[in-house]
Write an enzyme that holds these catalytic residues in place. Structure first.
Site, PDB file in Angstrom:
ATOM      1  N   ASN A 163       0.867  -1.176   0.000  1.00  0.00           N
ATOM      2  CA  ASN A 163       0.000   0.000   0.000  1.00  0.00           C
ATOM      3  C   ASN A 163       0.898   1.219   0.000  1.00  0.00           C
ATOM      4  OD1 ASN A 163      -2.850  -1.138   0.423  1.00  0.00           O
ATOM      5  ND2 ASN A 163      -1.626  -2.183   1.994  1.00  0.00           N
ATOM      6  N   GLU A 164       1.123   1.744  -1.202  1.00  0.00           N
ATOM      7  CA  GLU A 164       2.070   2.839  -1.361  1.00  0.00           C
ATOM      8  C   GLU A 164       1.456   4.145  -0.863  1.00  0.00           C
ATOM      9  OE1 GLU A 164       4.801   1.660  -1.926  1.00  0.00           O
ATOM     10  OE2 GLU A 164       5.122   0.757  -3.881  1.00  0.00           O
TER      11      GLU A 164
END
Ligand code: F6R
Length: 647
Positions: A163-164
């Site tokens: 989850n950038e």
């Protein structure tokens, strides 16, 4: 846990529970213990234990401890169900970089978890099937009653799972595009950025945050900046790990280098009343001077008082006395005589005057660290008449581009033909190398011959640097430590042979000075392994008479410098010396112009070295010392002190 950093009063600026450990090993053991306790508690209740698991370098020691608990203490994983956070896409499960393979190698192949109980997102699906697959992955977790304990690492951009930055707290399990920081960090595993996947499947933030317990681990100074943001900064989608601030039962497990930028470690005097050691006092004064932009000798009582340092002043009496004390200490670290200045009083100098001619042994983890990290000092030691030896610890062969290796083999073949040498062998080496390299797939380990050639190229470059600096090539010792020679990015752990080779070399040279790359904070890198080998070798021979006369100096690798207040010897360089060092670095042609392992920094090595040495000189100058063009910095390793008191 480190008692001195972990009392509650010190945590006032932190928004999530955070525990600081002396090193990543003890922190990993603490996490493994917590997981083991949970598994056993669930087993006693006849319930499954659902774990969310991570890959990457961070959890490796923790998994090793779980394996040990299984093998030596009978911990059973029969009731464990696990869901991994993520997988690259596309990815075959048996590929070198696959997380299925990683989990098997690090944990599952060594414990008694049933195969059907563990899940890693499937990187082999066609893209149109991924959305359904992800929904089913989440449904499977829900059907198990959710995750009991989620293990996390943290990315350099604050990602959890993949989850950038920008991922929302309610994001679902999905296919994502990896951001450039993540791809650069992974590029080493894929033999270059161009081979690194652009996508991955990741569990969404929502499922992670629904876990009943979350432990996030972070090791090493590279994680210090992002850890501070996640722990002390605002809750923001820019740093998905900051979502844990709102989790009811999340803990960050940190080693000291990863915690270094937290207020309780970095500026503890702003957090609580503290015990002032000499080193903390020096740090406080230096930070104050840099903050108020004044030389140390111009700091006033008001500067101290307005910046939370009245306790420190009370201890030392007056601003004047404290300023002078710290100024003198730092002034005495500066020397143009890194091997000691003969015939002068050396009581306030970093090195001893006698013997005037010293035997010096520089350890260089890769074939170019000597010149990159301490080229100016190296040159001075030679110019000042010391007997300088260099030990090149590893061959560095994986960091040479294939095309370059082929160019050299081709050259040797043409050379043999041109000068009438029997070229049958070199022609066949060339033909084999051409064949091998044309069929080489990303991540493949090189053939023996190609590896050999790559190693030889680096030997040639290191010898060229030695000649350039003025060291006889017989003083260049190519150790080829066996731990490194796997041909792949992943190295073996250091072993007895590595240590023995190092003991033998030190015992043969009997140096008065040892210089070594002191990358203390990087738990897995080659530099740290090389350093541990030297430390272990020294431990074995420290009672020998010659070792009692030996000073060990640590320089930092290409990426970072010692904090200014920790420097014990600073060697200045003139503009000409900076240029000479640059030419010395240029001898490493295979490491110029787009190297195999560029890391997250696009600058060439000589640029990094010059900027860093220039910054050190600027810092000294800002603190009120003479203005030099550049400076190289060292700390002493006090192996003669009992463990715990050494750096
Ligand atoms: C791994 C994962 C990532 C890593 C993070 C840190 O499954 O989801 O979030 O935890 O990128 O990686 P390392 O531990 O290699 O620094």
């Amino acid at each position: 846990m480190l008692a001195e950093f972990n009392n509650d009063a010190q945590k006032v600026f932190e928004k999530v529970d955070t525990q600081i450990f002396g090193d990543s090993k003890s922190a990993s053991k603490a996490v493994a213990r917590e997981i083991a306790d949970l598994i056993q508690q669930k087993a006693a209740e006849n319930k499954p234990c659902v774990l969310g698991l991570a890959t990457g370098s961070t959890p490796i020691q923790m998994y090793a401890e779980l394996v040990r608990l299984h093998k030596e203490e009978g911990l059973s994983f029969k009731n464990v169900y696990s869901f991994n956070l993520d997988e690259y896409f596309p990815m075959e499960p048996d590929a070198l970089q696959s997380y299925v393979r990683f989990m098997g190698e690090q944990l599952f192949n060594h414990i008694d978890i049933p195969r059907e109980n563990w899940n890693v997102p499937d990187g082999t699906l066609s893209e149109d099937k991924i959305a359904d697959y992800c929904a089913a992955y989440e449904a499977k977790i829900d059907a198990m009653g959710g995750i009991d304990l989620q293990v996390l690492g943290i990315g350099g951009n604050g990602h959890i799972g993949f989850n950038e930055s920008g991922s929302l707290a309610n994001s679902k399990t999905r296919l994502v595009a990896l951001d450039s920081i993540t791809r650069i960090a992974a590029a080493g595993d894929f033999f270059g950025l161009e081979n690194t996947p652009r996508k991955a499947i990741t569990m969404g933030c929502q499922k992670i945050l629904e876990a009943k317990r979350v432990v996030l681990m972070a090791w090493g100074e590279k994680k210090a900046g992002i850890t501070k943001k996640a722990v002390e900064g605002p809750l923001t989608e820019r740093v998905p790990a900051s979502y844990l601030q709102e989790h009811p039962n999340a803990t960050f497990f940190l080693d000291l280098p990863a915690a270094a930028k937290l207020k309780r470690v970095d500026t503890p005097w702003l957090v609580d009343s503290i015990e002032w050691t000499e080193q903390i006092a020096r740090r406080a004064v230096v930070k104050l001077a840099l903050k108020v932009e004044k030389p140390i000798l111009q700091l006033t009582t008001d500067d101290y008082n307005y910046n939370g340092l009245n306790e420190l002043l009370a201890k030392y009496g007056s601003a004047h006395d404290l300023n002078v004390k710290i100024f003198r200490e730092m002034r005495d670290t500066i020397t143009g005589w890194p091997g000691g200045k003969p015939g002068v009083d050396d009581s306030t100098r970093p090195e001893r005057a006698e013997p005037a001619k010293k035997r010096v042994l520089i350890f260089s983890p890769h074939p170019d660290d000597d010149i990159i990290s301490m080229g100016g000092t190296f040159q001075r030691l030679v110019d000042q008449g010391h007997e300088v030896h260099v030990a090149y610890q590893t061959s560095g062969n994986i960091a040479v581009a294939d095309a370059e290796a082929l160019r050299f083999i081709d050259f040797v073949n043409d050379f043999n033909g041109q000068f009438g040498f029997d070229s049958a062998n070199s022609s066949s080496v060339l033909a084999e190398a051409e064949k091998f390299l044309s069929g080489k797939k990303k991540g493949d380990v090189d053939s023996d011959a190609v590896r050999e050639v790559k190693g030889l190229m680096r030997v040639g470059e290191a010898k060229a640097t030695c000649r350039f600096v003025g060291v006889p090539v017989e003083n260049a010792h190519f150790q080829r430590l066996p731990f490194y020679e796997t041909g792949g990015v992943k190295k073996n752990p250091a072993g007895e042979l590595d240590v023995q080779k190092t003991v033998d070399l030190i015992s043969e040279i009997k140096p008065h000075q040892i210089f070594a790359a002191g990358d203390l904070a990087d738990p897995h890198g080659t530099h740290k392994v090389c350093l541990n080998i030297i430390f272990e070798a020294i431990e074995r021979i420290k009672n020998e008479a010659f070792m009692k006369e030996c000073y060990v100096w640590l320089y930092r690798g290409a990426w970072a410098e010692w904090p200014i207040e920790e420097i014990e010897m600073a060697v200045p360089m003139s503009p000409e010396q900076v240029l000479t060092k640059r030419y010395g670095i240029f001898k490493h042609q295979s490491q110029k112009d787009g190297v195999v392992f560029q890391g997250s920094d696009s600058r060439e090595f000589w640029q990094r070295a010059e900027e860093r040495n220039g910054e050190t000189a600027d810092l000294y100058n800002n603190l009120g010392f003479v203005e030099y063009a550049a400076m190289e910095a060292f700390r002493r390793y006090h192996f003669e002190k009992p463990e715990g008191e050494r750096i």
